[in-house]
Enzyme design. Structure first.
Site, PDB file in Angstrom:
ATOM      1  CG  HIS A   1      -1.991   1.013   1.196  1.00  0.00           C
ATOM      2  ND1 HIS A   1      -3.241   0.797   1.720  1.00  0.00           N
ATOM      3  CD2 HIS A   1      -2.012   2.283   0.702  1.00  0.00           C
ATOM      4  CE1 HIS A   1      -3.983   1.882   1.563  1.00  0.00           C
ATOM      5  NE2 HIS A   1      -3.251   2.796   0.955  1.00  0.00           N
TER       6      HIS A   1
ATOM      7  CG  HIS B   1      -0.880   6.700  -1.824  1.00  0.00           C
ATOM      8  ND1 HIS B   1      -2.074   6.616  -2.501  1.00  0.00           N
ATOM      9  CD2 HIS B   1      -1.124   6.177  -0.597  1.00  0.00           C
ATOM     10  CE1 HIS B   1      -3.000   6.078  -1.724  1.00  0.00           C
ATOM     11  NE2 HIS B   1      -2.443   5.806  -0.552  1.00  0.00           N
TER      12      HIS B   1
ATOM     13  NE  ARG C   1       0.925  11.291  -2.941  1.00  0.00           N
ATOM     14  CZ  ARG C   1      -0.138  10.961  -2.242  1.00  0.00           C
ATOM     15  NH1 ARG C   1      -1.214  10.472  -2.831  1.00  0.00           N
ATOM     16  NH2 ARG C   1      -0.139  11.107  -0.939  1.00  0.00           N
TER      17      ARG C   1
ATOM     18  CG  HIS D   1     -10.201   4.818   1.778  1.00  0.00           C
ATOM     19  ND1 HIS D   1      -9.030   5.500   2.029  1.00  0.00           N
ATOM     20  CD2 HIS D   1     -11.178   5.547   2.356  1.00  0.00           C
ATOM     21  CE1 HIS D   1      -9.307   6.595   2.722  1.00  0.00           C
ATOM     22  NE2 HIS D   1     -10.608   6.647   2.934  1.00  0.00           N
TER      23      HIS D   1
ATOM     24  CG  ASP E   1      -2.073   4.800   3.625  1.00  0.00           C
ATOM     25  OD1 ASP E   1      -1.949   5.096   2.424  1.00  0.00           O
ATOM     26  OD2 ASP E   1      -3.019   5.207   4.327  1.00  0.00           O
TER      27      ASP E   1
ATOM     28  CG  HIS F   1       0.568  14.829   1.062  1.00  0.00           C
ATOM     29  ND1 HIS F   1      -0.240  14.826  -0.050  1.00  0.00           N
ATOM     30  CD2 HIS F   1       0.049  13.900   1.906  1.00  0.00           C
ATOM     31  CE1 HIS F   1      -1.212  13.948   0.101  1.00  0.00           C
ATOM     32  NE2 HIS F   1      -1.062  13.357   1.278  1.00  0.00           N
TER      33      HIS F   1
HETATM   34  O1  DOR Z   1      -3.794   9.444   4.687  1.00  0.00           O
HETATM   35  C1  DOR Z   1      -4.074   9.029   3.566  1.00  0.00           C
HETATM   36  N1  DOR Z   1      -3.471   9.519   2.475  1.00  0.00           N
HETATM   37  N2  DOR Z   1      -5.019   8.095   3.441  1.00  0.00           N
HETATM   38  C2  DOR Z   1      -5.481   7.702   2.242  1.00  0.00           C
HETATM   39  O2  DOR Z   1      -6.331   6.840   2.199  1.00  0.00           O
HETATM   40  C3  DOR Z   1      -4.992   8.346   0.997  1.00  0.00           C
HETATM   41  C4  DOR Z   1      -3.640   8.891   1.206  1.00  0.00           C
HETATM   42  C5  DOR Z   1      -3.182   9.788   0.091  1.00  0.00           C
HETATM   43  O3  DOR Z   1      -3.342   9.452  -1.082  1.00  0.00           O
HETATM   44  O4  DOR Z   1      -2.574  10.836   0.396  1.00  0.00           O
END
Ligand code: DOR
Length: 441
Positions: free
Chosen positions: A63, A65, A67, A182, A310, A314
């Site tokens: 899991h 991300h 981007r 989710h 997860d 950012h």
């Molecule tokens: O905290 C999170 N950020 N939870 C999620 O389900 C999505 C993720 C994100 O894509 O930033």
């Protein structure tokens, strides 16, 4: 092809794929594959001294991300791959909530290709359940699977329509791939930024109750029972979600579940320490200690199949917005191994073999990858881990572009000191190497 033989010497081999925990075994690698010691015939042998280290096969973080496409200021497939290698992780499953959303076979193929080009770790795409993750029309799951998608999720968003969730779970029976939901009832959660009440209440931060998650986990479990489909519950945080998973497993439903290091190690008390600093803002939110204890007990009881980060990087500017407006997410790939050891092994909750199942055979089974562990002929993916190393988390040293973590400044135990993928050392002593891989199958 290379004639060089790698010999990993004198480590404690912990191989959950085979159920082996043996003190002191040498591991031999040639041409990207494990080989038996007596069959290793290289011109040259590179020895990696693993004295005092744990030698663990192919760590999977199912899991993350990355981007890309679309939000490369937060992370790219390359920087995310570097973060994985730095964290000891050989395989990642990348969530499709990019711009555009990964909802076609062409986009699945694009992510796979970018992963190959980064030449560091194995990047497995997850396809969207619904077109653009809008929750209105099912995406073409079959063709995405043919293109290499290993699972399906609208992560970041729930599949709100029970009718569509039922259909997706029905398809999963013939796809043999999980639907990863989710779970979040948006009508309860929207506008919330942290766990309802407690520290958030005192700070005036709008809340998200546990029922927002658990109500949908219960719905999903009932639909898994109805369809016989394969449901994977992402990032479990709430006490009653655990009860839904227990119910499903007792009835033999095809339901698996995942926990994150932040939900196992932290509570909403972190908001007292960090106040309005948004490093604690994550979805689902950090919960009170009673829920954390229930989650730890669920791990001990074998209800949780997977530990996943997860990983949600950012940009600092985005995280500097006022708490209610900042994006949810924690950059987690570079602390997941320490999280596993600190939360589960160090306190004696699980033996190392059982703890590492959550990042090896556990996710492998959920995604149906069929890896066999450190056996001759299998792809040589290995992490060398120093289980004693105590270190302070300094996000400035992350390879990830996302430095957003509430573990910042925290002392953790356990660190990956080398990552091998396809028989190539891609990270050693904290440095990601750029030699690249000749092939990644
Ligand atoms: O905290 C999170 N950020 N939870 C999620 O389900 C999505 C993720 C994100 O894509 O930033």
């Amino acid at each position: 092809m290379s004639d060089t033989v790698i010999r990993i010497k004198g480590g404690r081999v912990i191989d959950p794929y085979r159920g082996v925990d043996s003190h002191q075994e040498d591991i031999w690698i040639q041409d990207g594959r494990f080989v038996a010691g007596e069959d290793a015939r290289g011109r040259e042998t590179v020895a990696l001294d693993a004295e005092g280290l744990w030698v663990v096969p192919r760590l999977v973080d199912m899991h993350v991300h990355f981007r890309e496409p679309g939000q490369t200021w937060k992370e790219t497939i390359r920087s995310g791959s570097q973060a994985a290698a730095h964290g000891g992780v050989a395989v990642v499953a990348a969530m499709p909530n990019t711009t555009p959303v990964i909802d076609t076979p062409e986009l699945v193929e694009w992510v796979r290709r970018k992963g190959h080009e980064a030449r560091l770790v194995r990047v497995l795409p997850i396809g969207a359940v619904t077109l653009a993750s809008q929750g209105e029309d099912l995406a073409d799951l079959y063709r995405m699977q043919e293109a290499g998608a290993v699972g399906f999720s609208d992560d970041g968003r729930p599949v709100t329509s029970s009718r569509l969730m039922r259909a997706a779970l029905s398809y999963s029976t013939t796809l043999n791939a999980p639907i990863i939901n989710h779970a979040e009832d948006r009508s309860l959660a929207d506008g919330g930024a942290a766990h309802e009440g407690g520290p958030a209440g005192r700070l005036g931060i709008p809340g998200i109750p546990e029922a927002a998650e658990s109500a949908m986990v219960w719905r999903d479990v009932l639909l898994a029972g109805l369809t016989g489909g394969r449901l994977h519950v992402a990032h479990v945080s709430a006490l009653e979600s655990v009860e839904a998973i227990r119910y499903a497993k007792q009835r033999g439903y095809q339901v698996t579940a995942e926990a994150t290091p932040h939900h196992l190690l932290l509570t909403d008390e972190a908001l007292n320490a960090w106040q309005y600093n948004t490093v604690t803002k994550v979805n689902p939110p950090l919960r009170p200690d009673a829920s954390r204890q229930a989650l730890l007990k669920a791990v001990r009881d074998g209800l949780i199949d997977v530990l996943a980060s997860d990983h949600a990087p950012h940009h600092a500017d985005e995280k500097q917005r006022p708490y209610p407006d900042a994006p949810f997410g924690i950059s987690g790939l570079e602390t997941i191994v320490a999280g596993l050891i600190t939360a589960l092994v160090e306190p004696g909750l699980l033996a190392p073999l059982d703890a590492f199942k959550l990042m090896t055979s556990g996710p492998d089974r959920v995604l149906g990858l069929g890896y066999r562990g450190m056996v001759p002929g299998e792809q040589a993916d290995v992490a060398l881990i120093d289980p004693q190393q105590q270190w302070t988390v300094e996000p400035g040293k992350f390879y990830s572009l996302g430095k957003n973590t509430p573990f910042q400044g925290m002392m953790m135990t356990g660190k990956a000191v080398a990552t091998i993928v396809d028989g190539r050392v891609v990270m050693q002593d904290g440095e990601v190497l750029h030699a690249g891989l000749s092939s990644l199958s």
